[in-house]
Each structure stands twice: as structure tokens, then as C-alpha cells.
Design a protein around this motif. Sequence first.
Motif, short mmCIF file in Angstrom:
data_model
loop_
_atom_site.label_atom_id
_atom_site.label_comp_id
_atom_site.label_asym_id
_atom_site.label_seq_id
_atom_site.Cartn_x
_atom_site.Cartn_y
_atom_site.Cartn_z
N ALA A 264 0.83 -1.20 0.00
CA ALA A 264 0.00 0.00 0.00
C ALA A 264 0.86 1.26 0.00
CB ALA A 264 -0.93 -0.02 1.21
N ALA A 265 1.94 1.24 0.81
CA ALA A 265 2.85 2.38 0.85
C ALA A 265 3.51 2.58 -0.51
CB ALA A 265 3.91 2.17 1.93
N ALA A 266 3.92 1.45 -1.15
CA ALA A 266 4.53 1.54 -2.47
C ALA A 266 3.54 2.09 -3.49
CB ALA A 266 5.03 0.17 -2.90
N HIS A 267 2.28 1.65 -3.38
CA HIS A 267 1.25 2.14 -4.31
C HIS A 267 1.06 3.64 -4.15
CE1 HIS A 267 -2.31 1.79 -6.85
NE2 HIS A 267 -2.92 2.58 -6.00
N ASP A 268 1.02 4.10 -2.91
CA ASP A 268 0.88 5.55 -2.67
C ASP A 268 2.05 6.31 -3.30
OD1 ASP A 268 -1.41 5.03 -1.30
OD2 ASP A 268 -0.50 5.17 0.70
N ARG A 269 3.25 5.76 -3.14
CA ARG A 269 4.42 6.46 -3.69
C ARG A 269 4.38 6.49 -5.22
NH1 ARG A 269 10.82 5.04 -2.48
NH2 ARG A 269 11.70 6.59 -3.92
N LEU A 270 4.00 5.35 -5.83
CA LEU A 270 3.94 5.30 -7.29
C LEU A 270 2.83 6.20 -7.82
CD1 LEU A 270 4.47 1.46 -7.82
CD2 LEU A 270 6.13 3.28 -8.15
N THR A 271 1.68 6.22 -7.09
CA THR A 271 0.59 7.09 -7.50
C THR A 271 1.02 8.55 -7.43
OG1 THR A 271 -1.01 5.48 -6.66
CG2 THR A 271 -1.81 7.72 -7.05
N GLY A 272 1.80 8.88 -6.40
CA GLY A 272 2.32 10.24 -6.29
C GLY A 272 3.19 10.61 -7.47
N LEU A 273 3.97 9.68 -7.95
CA LEU A 273 4.81 9.94 -9.13
C LEU A 273 3.96 10.26 -10.34
CD1 LEU A 273 7.56 7.15 -8.84
CD2 LEU A 273 7.88 9.61 -8.53
N ASP A 355 16.27 -13.56 -3.96
CA ASP A 355 16.16 -14.94 -3.50
C ASP A 355 15.53 -15.04 -2.12
OD1 ASP A 355 17.40 -15.93 -5.80
OD2 ASP A 355 19.36 -15.44 -4.97
N ASP A 356 15.20 -13.91 -1.49
CA ASP A 356 14.64 -13.92 -0.14
C ASP A 356 13.16 -14.28 -0.22
OD1 ASP A 356 13.94 -13.61 2.45
OD2 ASP A 356 14.28 -11.44 2.53
N ALA A 357 12.84 -15.52 0.16
CA ALA A 357 11.45 -15.98 0.05
C ALA A 357 10.52 -15.18 0.96
CB ALA A 357 11.37 -17.46 0.39
N ALA A 358 11.05 -14.68 2.08
CA ALA A 358 10.20 -13.95 3.03
C ALA A 358 9.63 -12.68 2.41
CB ALA A 358 11.00 -13.62 4.29
N SER A 359 10.42 -12.01 1.57
CA SER A 359 9.95 -10.76 0.97
C SER A 359 9.39 -10.95 -0.43
CB SER A 359 11.10 -9.74 0.91
OG SER A 359 12.14 -10.24 0.07
N ALA A 360 9.43 -12.18 -0.93
CA ALA A 360 9.01 -12.44 -2.31
C ALA A 360 7.54 -12.07 -2.52
CB ALA A 360 9.24 -13.90 -2.68
N ALA A 361 6.65 -12.49 -1.60
CA ALA A 361 5.23 -12.21 -1.77
C ALA A 361 4.96 -10.71 -1.74
CB ALA A 361 4.44 -12.92 -0.68
N SER A 362 5.61 -10.01 -0.81
CA SER A 362 5.42 -8.57 -0.72
C SER A 362 5.92 -7.88 -1.98
CB SER A 362 6.18 -8.03 0.51
OG SER A 362 6.10 -6.64 0.57
N ASP A 363 7.11 -8.30 -2.45
CA ASP A 363 7.66 -7.71 -3.67
C ASP A 363 6.76 -7.97 -4.86
OD1 ASP A 363 9.74 -6.78 -2.20
OD2 ASP A 363 11.23 -8.20 -2.95
N THR A 364 6.18 -9.17 -4.93
CA THR A 364 5.30 -9.50 -6.04
C THR A 364 4.08 -8.58 -6.06
OG1 THR A 364 6.01 -11.82 -6.01
CG2 THR A 364 3.93 -11.32 -7.11
N ARG A 365 3.51 -8.30 -4.88
CA ARG A 365 2.37 -7.37 -4.82
C ARG A 365 2.77 -5.99 -5.33
NH1 ARG A 365 1.37 -10.22 0.04
NH2 ARG A 365 -0.62 -11.32 -0.01
N ILE A 366 3.96 -5.54 -4.94
CA ILE A 366 4.42 -4.23 -5.41
C ILE A 366 4.59 -4.24 -6.92
CG2 ILE A 366 6.37 -2.62 -5.32
CD1 ILE A 366 6.74 -3.39 -2.39
N LEU A 367 5.16 -5.33 -7.44
CA LEU A 367 5.37 -5.43 -8.89
C LEU A 367 4.03 -5.46 -9.63
CD1 LEU A 367 8.25 -8.06 -8.90
CD2 LEU A 367 8.45 -5.68 -9.64
N GLU A 368 3.02 -6.14 -9.06
CA GLU A 368 1.71 -6.19 -9.70
C GLU A 368 1.08 -4.81 -9.74
OE1 GLU A 368 0.30 -10.77 -8.69
OE2 GLU A 368 -0.13 -9.16 -7.27
N ARG A 369 1.19 -4.06 -8.64
CA ARG A 369 0.63 -2.71 -8.62
C ARG A 369 1.39 -1.80 -9.57
NH1 ARG A 369 -1.84 -1.27 -2.71
NH2 ARG A 369 -2.63 -3.34 -2.20
#
Length: 632
Positions: A264-273, A355-369
Motif C-alpha cells: 500500500a505504501a509503495a502504491h501511494d508512492r507510485l501514484t504520487g509519481l 532470492d529472499d522468500a520472506a519478501s518475495a510475496a510482498s515484492d510480487t504485490r508491489i510489482l503487480e501494482r
Amino acid sequence: MDNTMDTLTAVAAVRGLLDLLLREADPAELAAPVGRLRAAGADAAILAEADAAYASALRLRDVLRESRRREAELAALNETAADLAALRGEDEILRAIVQRARSLLATDTAYLSLDDPAVGDTYLRVTAGVVSPRFRQVRMAAGEGIGGLVAARGTPFTTADYFADDSFRRTRGLDDDVRDEGLVAMLAVPLLAGDRVIGVLWASDRRTRVFGPHEVSLLASLAAHAAVAIGNAALLADTRAAVADLAEANERSRQHGDSVERAAAAHDRLTGLVLAGSGVGQVVETVAELVAGEVVLLLGETPDTAEIQAEEADFAAAHEQATATGRAARAGGVDVVPVVAGTERLGLLVRRGADDAASAASDTRILERAAMIVALLLLFRRSVAEAEHRQASELVHDLIAGTARDPAALADRAARLGADLAQPHAVVVADAPGADRSRLASAAGHLAATAGGLAGEVDGHTVLLLPRMAATTAARRTATEIGTALGRPVTAGAAGPVADAAAPAAAYTEARRCLGALYALGRGGEGAAADELGFVGLLLANTKDVPGFVQDALGPLLAYDRARGTELTRTAEAYFAAGRSVARTGETLHIHVNTVAQRLDRITALLGPEWRDAGRELQVRLALHLWPLLPE
């Protein structure tokens, strides 16, 4: 012996019996005081009492021994219960039970076997006093031997002599195992979990022995504790597994919450751009800062993946899955996210090196947005480009048709599109048979915008006005750059440059003629202006540059004649007039045929060997006809 002495002697004998009882003396020692009375000549009454005291002492000795045994058994059971209460490890408790069974029953060995549901047989879990490695590895099939009998009945079984007992089913393998360990007498009791037998507790001797009821009872009590220990261990394992599952679920929930907040924070930042007017490139750069690894945007419905190394198996796998499903896909450390608008594929967003599986799901959401935002920007950019192309097309059409009467208004419209009509412009007409018209228009618009010119469509033809550029240069650049963008040959005819870009109609007509001439000459896929087409260009050009044409065709020949006073030009003219006959050429010029041949060799050296070829001959002969008409 007098009565007093007899009494004292009898009392001393009784006291001696009590002392011997305290020392746990054996029966022979207990008989010694009575023997001494008898040797001293005590009367019959005292001897009778002494014998009665001796009998009582033996009974008391047995009672004391039984009491101590029961006390030891009770202590062992209490210790086992304490082990269970202390939640000690299952293996540790079972070893203690087996050791206590061996100690309390005074057997050579004790061991505990458990069922193995995965295999369907029984194995020895814990042993005490076993010396044979082979016996420690014993596995008994269901129903075999004493263990099978106990498991089937759910009741204890005892044998004083294993090899002499036929009340159970023996097998050669088990007999060999028992013989290897040297066992003879056995006591086996079941381990019960409810009404189900889960194992057997054993006590065995290497000699013949009859096990009494109290020994069976004691071993059964220990077996009950062992069953409780196994049950507790299973419950504890289940509890621990449940706690671990809850902890894992809690961690996943926490990670999911963190992931959603981060996305959500990433989306707000990208929307701001986007709101700040940033382009696709800045969005991709920001995404690369927000997620781990390298981020690349590949554009197009079938993007060129050359910049992603083909040998990357992870990328290939993710790319194939994302292309098939239209959704984000991950393989190894590579994410591939389609950039789509409805059903239209605009490109791919690729992230590598994470390669960090812990952040993979979060990163994928950011990439999708990010892919959604990139798609919106690409659509917006395309809409702007299409609008600009329409405006540019209308302006180019108005310029060529000459329908607009206000030069200032034309200049203002051009300026808003980034063009300056005050500059001289080359006019180019481009054609790419079979190409998608929108892609051709887009590529032409990009070239024109890069050069500071205009591009549009007139009468179904793609037209470019390119400033500060010679016609030949403009044609070649158009054919090369648009051809590269489309991935197919592009033919371009050009004219100009025209000093007044507000009136390019004549140059447009000449450029169209050049385009047709290129196809007629078999030069499709090239770019050229009229001055490159020889006599055809002379015919097509709006301004007939006859001296320039003659110079292009005969320049080296004319220069040679002027410098040396020779008549090579006249010889070439006579040679063609004589129908390429060397003899008739000599007659016309009144020179020997050898001289004619020498002159023709010199002409070939100056004009090149192709000057007599069919394609070049016409150009040379036309120039020879025009040459005499030129002023000196």
C-alpha cells in the motif's frame, strides 16, 4: 540345668533370633540359637518353645522380605510416576522403566517392543542387559512368537523355558535371535492404549525360571506406566505441532499484514509519481528502489527478451507461465509480471536477483501494482501520441493541400507540435507493404518528433517533413529507422528541401514519383531522392537540372577531354550512333579501328565497365544527346 538358668538361656536364644532377623540372616543361621539350647541340654518344654520361636522367626523373615520387596516395587512405581509428572523425554522414561523392571524382577534382561504401523511389524525400542547386537535389531512380524500372542490376546504371557514351550508359534528367525542372546525364561505383558495393544514389555532370564503372580503384576504396572509415557509423548508431540502451526500461522498473518502495508505504501508512492507527471522510466526506477533485485521493463505484445539472457532457466520458466496465464509468475529468483490493459498485452515487468522468500510475496504485490500503473501510463502516453499524430496529420494534410490561408496559424499549430516551419524541410513519402498502419504511423511520428519535424497521412501515404536535412539523407534515414522499428523493408522517396515548409505540395508530388520510381527500378526497401535516380530522376524532378545530370553521367570523360584535348566524348557518341560497331565508328571518325578500340578502353577506365550495360547505357546516351545543348 536349673529353672533360672533355663529361662535365661531361652531368653538369650530368642534375643539371638531377633538379632539375626535384623541382619536378614538365612534359615541356617536362624537355627543356630535353637541348636545351642539343644546342645546345652535344655528341657523339653524350653526346646518346644524355642522351636516355636524359630518357626515364628522364619515366618517373620518372609514377611519382612515381602514387605521390603513391595516397598521397593512401590518406590519404583512412584519414581516412574514422578518421571511422567516431570514431563521427561519419552526415550528417557522408557529406558528407566526397562531398567527398573530388570532390577525389581532380578532378570538378566528387560526390553520393550513397539508396533511400527508404517511397516506393519514390531521392533525393539529400548533394551537393558541385552548383549547381542543381532537381538537388538529384532523385528517381529504380526502374530509371531510370544509378542504376537500377547498382542492378540492383550494379556500377559510367561514361560519358564522358551525352547520347551509349544503353547505359542515360533519361527526359525526368532528362535535364532533368542538363542543368540541365550534367553530361556520370559515374561511378557502388553502395553495398552485403551483396548489396543501398542507394544510389549519383557523380562527375560538366561536360565529356567518360573515367574510368580506378583512379578507379572509388577511388570504389568510398569507396562501401564510405559503406555502412559508413550501416550503423553504423542499428546505432547501433537500439542507442540499445534503450537508450531499456530506460531507459523501467526507469523504468516504478520508477514501478510506487513506485506499489504508495504504494498500500500509503495502504491501511494507510485501514484504520487504519476500525479506529479513522472513517466514510465521514473516509475520503473522507483520500483527498483522498493523491491530487491534488478527491475527491467520490456515493451510490446511480444517483447524482445534479448536483454534478459536466454540461458536463464528461471526467467524462461517464469516467462512461459506468465505468458500462458496472464498473471505474475515466479521461478527461482525471477519474477515476470505482465503489463496488460484489458486483454491487450503491453509488455512485461521483470525482476531478477531476489532470492529472499520472506519478501518475495510482498515484492510480487508491489510489482503487480507497478504493472497496473505502468499500463495506465502507457495507455495515456499512447492516447497523447495518437492525439498528437492526428493533429500532425491534419497539419501535414493542410500544408500539402494548401487549404489553410493563415500562415501565422499554420506556424502556431506547428510550434505546438515542436516544429518550425521557417526552417527548410525535406519531404518524404514512405511505404511498407503489409505493415500495420498504426505501427507505421507511430514509427514515422517518432522519427519526425526526434528530428523536430512533422509526420502524418495524406491520401493513404505516410508523409514526413524533416527539417535541416537533404532529401537524400532524409529518404535514407526514413527507410533505415522506420524499417528497423517495424522489422520489415521500408521504401522512401524524397524531395526538397523546400525553403517554405508552408507550401510543400510540389515537393510532395516529386517525392511520390520517386517512391514509384524506386519500385519500378526494383529498388524497394531503399530510400532515395530524384538526383540519385539518373535520367529517371531528371524526368521526375520538378526542377530539371540538366547540367547536373550530364555531369553525373559524363563528368570524368568531359574533364579528360578538356585537360588533354582528346575526343573521347565524341567517340562515345559515334560508337552508340554506329550501333556499337567499332568499324563503322572508325569510318565515321576517319580513324583506324585500333584507335577506336584504344579510345573505348580509355572510356571504360574513366566511366567504369558498366557504362555499356543496358541500365547505364540509356543514362549515358541521354547525357550525350544533352551535352551539345549545354552552354560552353
